[in-house]
Design a protein around this motif. Structure first.
Motif, PDB file in Angstrom:
ATOM      1  N   GLU A   7       0.832  -1.204   0.000  1.00  0.00           N
ATOM      2  CA  GLU A   7       0.000   0.000   0.000  1.00  0.00           C
ATOM      3  C   GLU A   7       0.863   1.248   0.000  1.00  0.00           C
ATOM      4  O   GLU A   7       0.574   2.214  -0.697  1.00  0.00           O
ATOM      5  N   LYS A   8       1.948   1.242   0.787  1.00  0.00           N
ATOM      6  CA  LYS A   8       2.832   2.400   0.845  1.00  0.00           C
ATOM      7  C   LYS A   8       3.427   2.698  -0.518  1.00  0.00           C
ATOM      8  O   LYS A   8       3.568   3.840  -0.899  1.00  0.00           O
ATOM      9  N   GLN A   9       3.805   1.676  -1.255  1.00  0.00           N
ATOM     10  CA  GLN A   9       4.425   1.869  -2.544  1.00  0.00           C
ATOM     11  C   GLN A   9       3.415   2.254  -3.615  1.00  0.00           C
ATOM     12  O   GLN A   9       3.758   2.901  -4.582  1.00  0.00           O
ATOM     13  N   GLU A  10       2.174   1.845  -3.457  1.00  0.00           N
ATOM     14  CA  GLU A  10       1.167   2.094  -4.483  1.00  0.00           C
ATOM     15  C   GLU A  10       0.606   3.507  -4.438  1.00  0.00           C
ATOM     16  O   GLU A  10       0.103   3.996  -5.427  1.00  0.00           O
ATOM     17  N   PHE A  11       0.663   4.180  -3.295  1.00  0.00           N
ATOM     18  CA  PHE A  11       0.121   5.520  -3.185  1.00  0.00           C
ATOM     19  C   PHE A  11       1.036   6.516  -3.871  1.00  0.00           C
ATOM     20  O   PHE A  11       2.224   6.563  -3.615  1.00  0.00           O
ATOM     21  N   SER A  12       0.451   7.328  -4.730  1.00  0.00           N
ATOM     22  CA  SER A  12       1.227   8.421  -5.303  1.00  0.00           C
ATOM     23  C   SER A  12       1.244   9.555  -4.283  1.00  0.00           C
ATOM     24  O   SER A  12       0.496   9.559  -3.301  1.00  0.00           O
ATOM     25  N   LEU A  13       2.095  10.507  -4.523  1.00  0.00           N
ATOM     26  CA  LEU A  13       2.186  11.661  -3.639  1.00  0.00           C
ATOM     27  C   LEU A  13       0.849  12.398  -3.592  1.00  0.00           C
ATOM     28  O   LEU A  13       0.387  12.786  -2.513  1.00  0.00           O
ATOM     29  N   VAL A  18      -4.378  13.732  -0.719  1.00  0.00           N
ATOM     30  CA  VAL A  18      -5.835  13.621  -0.615  1.00  0.00           C
ATOM     31  C   VAL A  18      -6.199  12.921   0.692  1.00  0.00           C
ATOM     32  O   VAL A  18      -7.111  13.355   1.412  1.00  0.00           O
ATOM     33  N   GLN A  19      -5.487  11.865   1.020  1.00  0.00           N
ATOM     34  CA  GLN A  19      -5.772  11.146   2.260  1.00  0.00           C
ATOM     35  C   GLN A  19      -5.473  12.006   3.484  1.00  0.00           C
ATOM     36  O   GLN A  19      -6.205  11.944   4.475  1.00  0.00           O
ATOM     37  N   ILE A  20      -4.424  12.812   3.418  1.00  0.00           N
ATOM     38  CA  ILE A  20      -4.122  13.718   4.531  1.00  0.00           C
ATOM     39  C   ILE A  20      -5.256  14.717   4.716  1.00  0.00           C
ATOM     40  O   ILE A  20      -5.668  15.013   5.840  1.00  0.00           O
ATOM     41  N   GLU A  21      -5.795  15.226   3.613  1.00  0.00           N
ATOM     42  CA  GLU A  21      -6.933  16.150   3.703  1.00  0.00           C
ATOM     43  C   GLU A  21      -8.142  15.467   4.337  1.00  0.00           C
ATOM     44  O   GLU A  21      -8.874  16.082   5.119  1.00  0.00           O
ATOM     45  N   ILE A  55       9.386  12.997  -1.310  1.00  0.00           N
ATOM     46  CA  ILE A  55       9.948  14.281  -1.731  1.00  0.00           C
ATOM     47  C   ILE A  55      11.465  14.256  -1.594  1.00  0.00           C
ATOM     48  O   ILE A  55      12.181  14.750  -2.472  1.00  0.00           O
ATOM     49  N   ASP A  56      11.971  13.669  -0.517  1.00  0.00           N
ATOM     50  CA  ASP A  56      13.422  13.558  -0.344  1.00  0.00           C
ATOM     51  C   ASP A  56      14.060  12.761  -1.476  1.00  0.00           C
ATOM     52  O   ASP A  56      15.124  13.126  -1.981  1.00  0.00           O
ATOM     53  N   ARG A  57      13.405  11.668  -1.879  1.00  0.00           N
ATOM     54  CA  ARG A  57      13.943  10.854  -2.971  1.00  0.00           C
ATOM     55  C   ARG A  57      14.004  11.657  -4.270  1.00  0.00           C
ATOM     56  O   ARG A  57      14.979  11.591  -5.011  1.00  0.00           O
ATOM     57  N   VAL A  58      12.968  12.437  -4.527  1.00  0.00           N
ATOM     58  CA  VAL A  58      12.934  13.255  -5.744  1.00  0.00           C
ATOM     59  C   VAL A  58      14.010  14.333  -5.683  1.00  0.00           C
ATOM     60  O   VAL A  58      14.719  14.568  -6.662  1.00  0.00           O
ATOM     61  N   GLU A  59      14.150  14.984  -4.543  1.00  0.00           N
ATOM     62  CA  GLU A  59      15.154  16.040  -4.409  1.00  0.00           C
ATOM     63  C   GLU A  59      16.557  15.511  -4.675  1.00  0.00           C
ATOM     64  O   GLU A  59      17.390  16.207  -5.247  1.00  0.00           O
ATOM     65  N   LYS A  60      16.821  14.296  -4.259  1.00  0.00           N
ATOM     66  CA  LYS A  60      18.144  13.718  -4.474  1.00  0.00           C
ATOM     67  C   LYS A  60      18.409  13.433  -5.948  1.00  0.00           C
ATOM     68  O   LYS A  60      19.549  13.340  -6.364  1.00  0.00           O
ATOM     69  N   LYS A  61      17.357  13.307  -6.728  1.00  0.00           N
ATOM     70  CA  LYS A  61      17.513  13.023  -8.150  1.00  0.00           C
ATOM     71  C   LYS A  61      17.581  14.288  -9.002  1.00  0.00           C
ATOM     72  O   LYS A  61      17.938  14.237 -10.171  1.00  0.00           O
ATOM     73  N   VAL A  62      17.223  15.420  -8.414  1.00  0.00           N
ATOM     74  CA  VAL A  62      17.224  16.676  -9.162  1.00  0.00           C
ATOM     75  C   VAL A  62      18.670  17.026  -9.518  1.00  0.00           C
ATOM     76  O   VAL A  62      19.580  16.906  -8.713  1.00  0.00           O
ATOM     77  N   LEU A  63      18.853  17.448 -10.724  1.00  0.00           N
ATOM     78  CA  LEU A  63      20.192  17.804 -11.189  1.00  0.00           C
ATOM     79  C   LEU A  63      20.322  19.313 -11.306  1.00  0.00           C
ATOM     80  O   LEU A  63      19.363  20.023 -11.614  1.00  0.00           O
ATOM     81  N   LYS A  64      21.537  19.794 -11.077  1.00  0.00           N
ATOM     82  CA  LYS A  64      21.796  21.223 -11.276  1.00  0.00           C
ATOM     83  C   LYS A  64      22.949  21.366 -12.256  1.00  0.00           C
ATOM     84  O   LYS A  64      23.799  20.493 -12.376  1.00  0.00           O
ATOM     85  N   ILE A  65      22.977  22.462 -12.967  1.00  0.00           N
ATOM     86  CA  ILE A  65      24.040  22.719 -13.936  1.00  0.00           C
ATOM     87  C   ILE A  65      25.239  23.289 -13.196  1.00  0.00           C
ATOM     88  O   ILE A  65      25.126  24.257 -12.444  1.00  0.00           O
ATOM     89  N   ASN A  66      26.417  22.684 -13.407  1.00  0.00           N
ATOM     90  CA  ASN A  66      27.621  23.219 -12.779  1.00  0.00           C
ATOM     91  C   ASN A  66      28.241  24.295 -13.655  1.00  0.00           C
ATOM     92  O   ASN A  66      27.752  24.595 -14.748  1.00  0.00           O
ATOM     93  N   GLU A  67      29.323  24.890 -13.207  1.00  0.00           N
ATOM     94  CA  GLU A  67      29.925  26.008 -13.938  1.00  0.00           C
ATOM     95  C   GLU A  67      30.492  25.617 -15.287  1.00  0.00           C
ATOM     96  O   GLU A  67      30.692  26.468 -16.148  1.00  0.00           O
TER      97      GLU A  67
END
Length: 74
Positions: A7-13, A18-21, A55-67
């Motif tokens: 169930e934990k894996q099947e729920f999208s963010l 919606v469930q929190i609401e 959200i933490d997992r997504v943030e770790k995957k975000v890429l930034k452009i270096n110099e």
């Protein structure tokens, strides 16, 4: 893997939000018992933790452009 883990894996963010609401709405009703409010609070906290983890997992995957114009993980 048990049903709770699945169930934990099947729920999208979005579904978790919606469930929190729903939890908040139920906690705001006058008809809720103290025992129910504890269960709902616990459910809400677990949902929030699941959202935070996602959200933490997504943030770790975000890429930034270096110099040099390359991409580095954020």
């Amino acid at each position: 893997m048990n049903n709770t883990e699945q169930e934990k894996q099947e729920f999208s963010l979005e579904e978790s939000f919606v469930q929190i609401e729903e939890v908040i709405a139920h906690l705001e009703t006058e008809e809720i018992t103290l025992e129910e409010s504890f269960r709902e609070y616990d459910r809400g906290m677990k949902l929030l933790q699941r959202c935070n983890d996602a959200i933490d997992r997504v943030e770790k995957k975000v890429l930034k452009i270096n110099e040099n114009g390359g991409l580095d993980e954020f």
